[in-house]
Scaffold this motif. Structure first.
Motif, PDB file in Angstrom:
ATOM      1  N   GLU A  90       0.858  -1.173   0.000  1.00 34.71           N
ATOM      2  CA  GLU A  90       0.000   0.000   0.000  1.00 34.71           C
ATOM      3  C   GLU A  90       0.897   1.226   0.000  1.00 34.71           C
ATOM      4  O   GLU A  90       1.901   1.265   0.719  1.00 34.71           O
ATOM      5  CB  GLU A  90      -0.917   0.023   1.220  1.00 34.71           C
ATOM      6  N   VAL A  91       0.541   2.235  -0.784  1.00 35.16           N
ATOM      7  CA  VAL A  91       1.321   3.472  -0.845  1.00 35.16           C
ATOM      8  C   VAL A  91       0.382   4.670  -0.760  1.00 35.16           C
ATOM      9  O   VAL A  91      -0.816   4.566  -1.071  1.00 35.16           O
ATOM     10  CB  VAL A  91       2.161   3.565  -2.142  1.00 35.16           C
ATOM     11  N   ARG A  92       0.943   5.782  -0.323  1.00 29.97           N
ATOM     12  CA  ARG A  92       0.202   7.037  -0.304  1.00 29.97           C
ATOM     13  C   ARG A  92       1.202   8.182  -0.298  1.00 29.97           C
ATOM     14  O   ARG A  92       2.393   7.995  -0.020  1.00 29.97           O
ATOM     15  CB  ARG A  92      -0.701   7.129   0.926  1.00 29.97           C
ATOM     16  N   LEU A  93       0.725   9.394  -0.592  1.00 28.36           N
ATOM     17  CA  LEU A  93       1.504  10.610  -0.426  1.00 28.36           C
ATOM     18  C   LEU A  93       0.968  11.345   0.790  1.00 28.36           C
ATOM     19  O   LEU A  93      -0.247  11.368   1.029  1.00 28.36           O
ATOM     20  CB  LEU A  93       1.400  11.500  -1.669  1.00 28.36           C
ATOM     21  N   ALA A  94       1.855  11.941   1.558  1.00 30.27           N
ATOM     22  CA  ALA A  94       1.447  12.667   2.758  1.00 30.27           C
ATOM     23  C   ALA A  94       2.303  13.919   2.913  1.00 30.27           C
ATOM     24  O   ALA A  94       3.486  13.929   2.552  1.00 30.27           O
ATOM     25  CB  ALA A  94       1.566  11.781   4.004  1.00 30.27           C
ATOM     26  N   ALA A  95       1.696  14.982   3.427  1.00 32.35           N
ATOM     27  CA  ALA A  95       2.411  16.233   3.694  1.00 32.35           C
ATOM     28  C   ALA A  95       2.579  16.386   5.199  1.00 32.35           C
ATOM     29  O   ALA A  95       1.646  16.115   5.968  1.00 32.35           O
ATOM     30  CB  ALA A  95       1.644  17.425   3.123  1.00 32.35           C
ATOM     31  N   PHE A  96       3.779  16.820   5.615  1.00 28.98           N
ATOM     32  CA  PHE A  96       4.087  16.954   7.040  1.00 28.98           C
ATOM     33  C   PHE A  96       4.646  18.341   7.335  1.00 28.98           C
ATOM     34  O   PHE A  96       5.335  18.946   6.504  1.00 28.98           O
ATOM     35  CB  PHE A  96       5.116  15.903   7.465  1.00 28.98           C
ATOM     36  N   ARG A  97       4.347  18.802   8.537  1.00 30.76           N
ATOM     37  CA  ARG A  97       4.872  20.071   9.047  1.00 30.76           C
ATOM     38  C   ARG A  97       5.876  19.745  10.143  1.00 30.76           C
ATOM     39  O   ARG A  97       5.553  19.102  11.133  1.00 30.76           O
ATOM     40  CB  ARG A  97       3.736  20.923   9.607  1.00 30.76           C
ATOM     41  N   HIS A  98       7.111  20.185   9.961  1.00 31.81           N
ATOM     42  CA  HIS A  98       8.187  19.935  10.920  1.00 31.81           C
ATOM     43  C   HIS A  98       8.464  21.219  11.695  1.00 31.81           C
ATOM     44  O   HIS A  98       8.614  22.291  11.106  1.00 31.81           O
ATOM     45  CB  HIS A  98       9.467  19.494  10.198  1.00 31.81           C
ATOM     46  N   THR A  99       8.574  21.093  13.003  1.00 32.11           N
ATOM     47  CA  THR A  99       8.721  22.276  13.851  1.00 32.11           C
ATOM     48  C   THR A  99      10.127  22.461  14.400  1.00 32.11           C
ATOM     49  O   THR A  99      10.321  23.164  15.369  1.00 32.11           O
ATOM     50  CB  THR A  99       7.724  22.206  15.022  1.00 32.11           C
ATOM     51  N   GLY A 100      11.101  21.804  13.805  1.00 35.01           N
ATOM     52  CA  GLY A 100      12.478  22.015  14.234  1.00 35.01           C
ATOM     53  C   GLY A 100      12.996  20.966  15.188  1.00 35.01           C
ATOM     54  O   GLY A 100      14.147  21.020  15.589  1.00 35.01           O
ATOM     55  N   ASN A 101      12.167  20.019  15.596  1.00 34.00           N
ATOM     56  CA  ASN A 101      12.636  18.923  16.440  1.00 34.00           C
ATOM     57  C   ASN A 101      12.210  17.604  15.815  1.00 34.00           C
ATOM     58  O   ASN A 101      11.826  17.558  14.647  1.00 34.00           O
ATOM     59  CB  ASN A 101      12.104  19.062  17.871  1.00 34.00           C
ATOM     60  N   SER A 102      12.304  16.549  16.552  1.00 32.05           N
ATOM     61  CA  SER A 102      12.023  15.230  15.976  1.00 32.05           C
ATOM     62  C   SER A 102      10.547  15.000  15.700  1.00 32.05           C
ATOM     63  O   SER A 102      10.191  14.073  14.972  1.00 32.05           O
ATOM     64  CB  SER A 102      12.548  14.136  16.918  1.00 32.05           C
ATOM     65  N   ASP A 103       9.663  15.808  16.290  1.00 35.98           N
ATOM     66  CA  ASP A 103       8.234  15.625  16.075  1.00 35.98           C
ATOM     67  C   ASP A 103       7.813  16.259  14.754  1.00 35.98           C
ATOM     68  O   ASP A 103       8.375  17.252  14.311  1.00 35.98           O
ATOM     69  CB  ASP A 103       7.434  16.236  17.215  1.00 35.98           C
ATOM     70  N   ARG A 104       6.795  15.693  14.150  1.00 38.27           N
ATOM     71  CA  ARG A 104       6.232  16.265  12.942  1.00 38.27           C
ATOM     72  C   ARG A 104       4.731  16.056  12.948  1.00 38.27           C
ATOM     73  O   ARG A 104       4.226  15.106  13.572  1.00 38.27           O
ATOM     74  CB  ARG A 104       6.861  15.651  11.691  1.00 38.27           C
ATOM     75  N   GLN A 105       4.025  16.920  12.278  1.00 38.04           N
ATOM     76  CA  GLN A 105       2.566  16.895  12.261  1.00 38.04           C
ATOM     77  C   GLN A 105       2.097  16.624  10.842  1.00 38.04           C
ATOM     78  O   GLN A 105       2.510  17.310   9.902  1.00 38.04           O
ATOM     79  CB  GLN A 105       2.012  18.240  12.747  1.00 38.04           C
ATOM     80  N   ILE A 106       1.240  15.631  10.682  1.00 37.79           N
ATOM     81  CA  ILE A 106       0.713  15.343   9.368  1.00 37.79           C
ATOM     82  C   ILE A 106      -0.330  16.392   9.005  1.00 37.79           C
ATOM     83  O   ILE A 106      -1.200  16.735   9.810  1.00 37.79           O
ATOM     84  CB  ILE A 106       0.131  13.914   9.294  1.00 37.79           C
ATOM     85  N   VAL A 107      -0.214  16.938   7.807  1.00 38.28           N
ATOM     86  CA  VAL A 107      -1.100  18.002   7.343  1.00 38.28           C
ATOM     87  C   VAL A 107      -2.201  17.438   6.454  1.00 38.28           C
ATOM     88  O   VAL A 107      -3.365  17.801   6.572  1.00 38.28           O
ATOM     89  CB  VAL A 107      -0.296  19.081   6.590  1.00 38.28           C
ATOM     90  N   SER A 108      -1.826  16.555   5.546  1.00 39.71           N
ATOM     91  CA  SER A 108      -2.795  15.979   4.624  1.00 39.71           C
ATOM     92  C   SER A 108      -2.228  14.692   4.059  1.00 39.71           C
ATOM     93  O   SER A 108      -1.025  14.415   4.172  1.00 39.71           O
ATOM     94  CB  SER A 108      -3.124  16.961   3.485  1.00 39.71           C
ATOM     95  N   ALA A 109      -3.075  13.911   3.428  1.00 40.28           N
ATOM     96  CA  ALA A 109      -2.648  12.647   2.816  1.00 40.28           C
ATOM     97  C   ALA A 109      -3.552  12.337   1.640  1.00 40.28           C
ATOM     98  O   ALA A 109      -4.720  12.756   1.593  1.00 40.28           O
ATOM     99  CB  ALA A 109      -2.684  11.504   3.825  1.00 40.28           C
ATOM    100  N   SER A 110      -3.009  11.598   0.698  1.00 40.36           N
ATOM    101  CA  SER A 110      -3.809  11.134  -0.432  1.00 40.36           C
ATOM    102  C   SER A 110      -4.588   9.896  -0.013  1.00 40.36           C
ATOM    103  O   SER A 110      -4.450   9.390   1.097  1.00 40.36           O
ATOM    104  CB  SER A 110      -2.899  10.811  -1.618  1.00 40.36           C
ATOM    105  N   GLY A 111      -5.397   9.381  -0.920  1.00 39.22           N
ATOM    106  CA  GLY A 111      -6.019   8.090  -0.688  1.00 39.22           C
ATOM    107  C   GLY A 111      -4.967   6.998  -0.684  1.00 39.22           C
ATOM    108  O   GLY A 111      -3.806   7.206  -1.060  1.00 39.22           O
ATOM    109  N   THR A 112      -5.346   5.801  -0.259  1.00 38.81           N
ATOM    110  CA  THR A 112      -4.425   4.669  -0.209  1.00 38.81           C
ATOM    111  C   THR A 112      -4.494   3.892  -1.514  1.00 38.81           C
ATOM    112  O   THR A 112      -5.573   3.446  -1.915  1.00 38.81           O
ATOM    113  CB  THR A 112      -4.750   3.753   0.976  1.00 38.81           C
ATOM    114  N   LEU A 113      -3.337   3.728  -2.149  1.00 39.25           N
ATOM    115  CA  LEU A 113      -3.237   3.004  -3.406  1.00 39.25           C
ATOM    116  C   LEU A 113      -2.667   1.617  -3.133  1.00 39.25           C
ATOM    117  O   LEU A 113      -1.582   1.490  -2.568  1.00 39.25           O
ATOM    118  CB  LEU A 113      -2.335   3.762  -4.376  1.00 39.25           C
ATOM    119  N   SER A 114      -3.413   0.580  -3.502  1.00 35.69           N
ATOM    120  CA  SER A 114      -2.940  -0.799  -3.338  1.00 35.69           C
ATOM    121  C   SER A 114      -2.216  -1.232  -4.607  1.00 35.69           C
ATOM    122  O   SER A 114      -2.727  -1.060  -5.718  1.00 35.69           O
ATOM    123  CB  SER A 114      -4.125  -1.733  -3.069  1.00 35.69           C
ATOM    124  N   LEU A 115      -1.012  -1.782  -4.438  1.00 31.50           N
ATOM    125  CA  LEU A 115      -0.231  -2.311  -5.554  1.00 31.50           C
ATOM    126  C   LEU A 115      -0.086  -3.813  -5.351  1.00 31.50           C
ATOM    127  O   LEU A 115       0.576  -4.252  -4.410  1.00 31.50           O
ATOM    128  CB  LEU A 115       1.141  -1.637  -5.619  1.00 31.50           C
TER     129      LEU A 115
END
Length: 276
Positions: A90-115
């Protein structure tokens, strides 16, 4: 207001000089190499089975999209060793917001593509187009906040990994570097404590190493399959205007060759993923 000999106020002279400077800069400006964003891609290693952390989303390609101009992106990658019913992804595209440390926040994601691959080995090529959903101007002035678009994958939930049923024989076994005791002869097996046992010795806890030995199958592609497949990093992640990729949507669009598959689930920001 004092004037120069020609009677033009000094402020107007300065403004005309500034306009002349700007026009000169425009005339000397180099022609743009391209009219779309190009995001540099960094590869993250794909995880192989056994499942890692419960088979969560893992990023295999990451592109820094900070300050992006267009909200539509195109991503290309390849796959290998996808076998229908045995190695599926399964694959998808996702956008993340990084705040300068190890944590990151998911902003959005595509649908899930099954291969689901094919019944035999084949290299697959996949192109995905997507509207990333990162709000324009969100913390762009912040020097420590960056945004990434990531190609994520995980093993398809559903069919279990292929479990071979190989032939076994019963006999004695040892490490190839283990030597039998000098006075034991060919039928002696080391007991691991400097001594030796007869091959048939089975008394107490100090037993000879006798048991079932698995015979490897002669088809390496089909044998020893543990669900592992290969997926490349993103060959590119490009931001394009709507007229270039009108198919891009918030759900996602894809084109594939060399592998079967299709969309299976809507975007879900709550699905677990590696947080680093």
């Amino acid at each position: 207001m004092p004037t120069q000999a020609n009677g033009v106020p000094p402020s107007l002279v300065n403004e005309l000089a500034e306009v002349k400077r700007r026009l000169s800069a425009i005339e000397r400006a180099p022609a743009p190499v391209n009219k779309f964003d190009r995001y540099p891609v960094v590869e993250w290693a794909a995880q192989g089975r056994p499942q890692v952390a419960g088979n969560v989303w893992s990023s295999v390609g990451i592109a820094n999209a900070t300050g992006l101009t267009f909200d539509r992106v195109e991503v290309k990658f390849i796959t290998d060793f996808l076998l229908t019913g045995k190695r599926e992804a399964e694959v998808r595209l996702a956008a993340f917001r990084h705040t300068g440390n190890s944590d990151r926040q998911i902003v959005s994601a595509s649908g899930t593509l099954s291969l689901t691959g094919n019944t035999t080995r084949n290299v697959g090529v996949v192109v995905m187009r997507w509207v990333h959903g990162i709000p324009y101007g969100w913390d762009y002035a912040d020097d420590t906040t960056i945004y990434t678009i990531e190609l994520q994958h995980r093993y398809k939930t559903g069919p279990e990994p292929y479990e071979p049923n190989r032939l076994q024989v019963f006999g004695m076994y040892k490490r190839e570097k283990d030597k039998a005791a000098q006075d034991g002869g060919a039928m002696a097996i080391s007991d691991g404590n400097g001594g030796w046992n007869w091959v048939s010795f089975q008394a107490g806890n100090n037993r000879s190493p006798i048991g079932y030995v698995t015979i490897p199958e002669d088809r390496p592609l089909e044998a020893n399959v543990n669900g592992s497949y290969s997926i490349s990093a993103m060959h590119y992640c490009v931001g394009l205007p709507q007229e270039r990729i009108p198919e891009a949507t918030a759900y996602g669009w894809h084109w594939r060759r060399g592998t079967n598959g299709g969309w299976v689930r809507d975007p879900d920001l709550g699905e677990p993923y590696f947080s680093v």
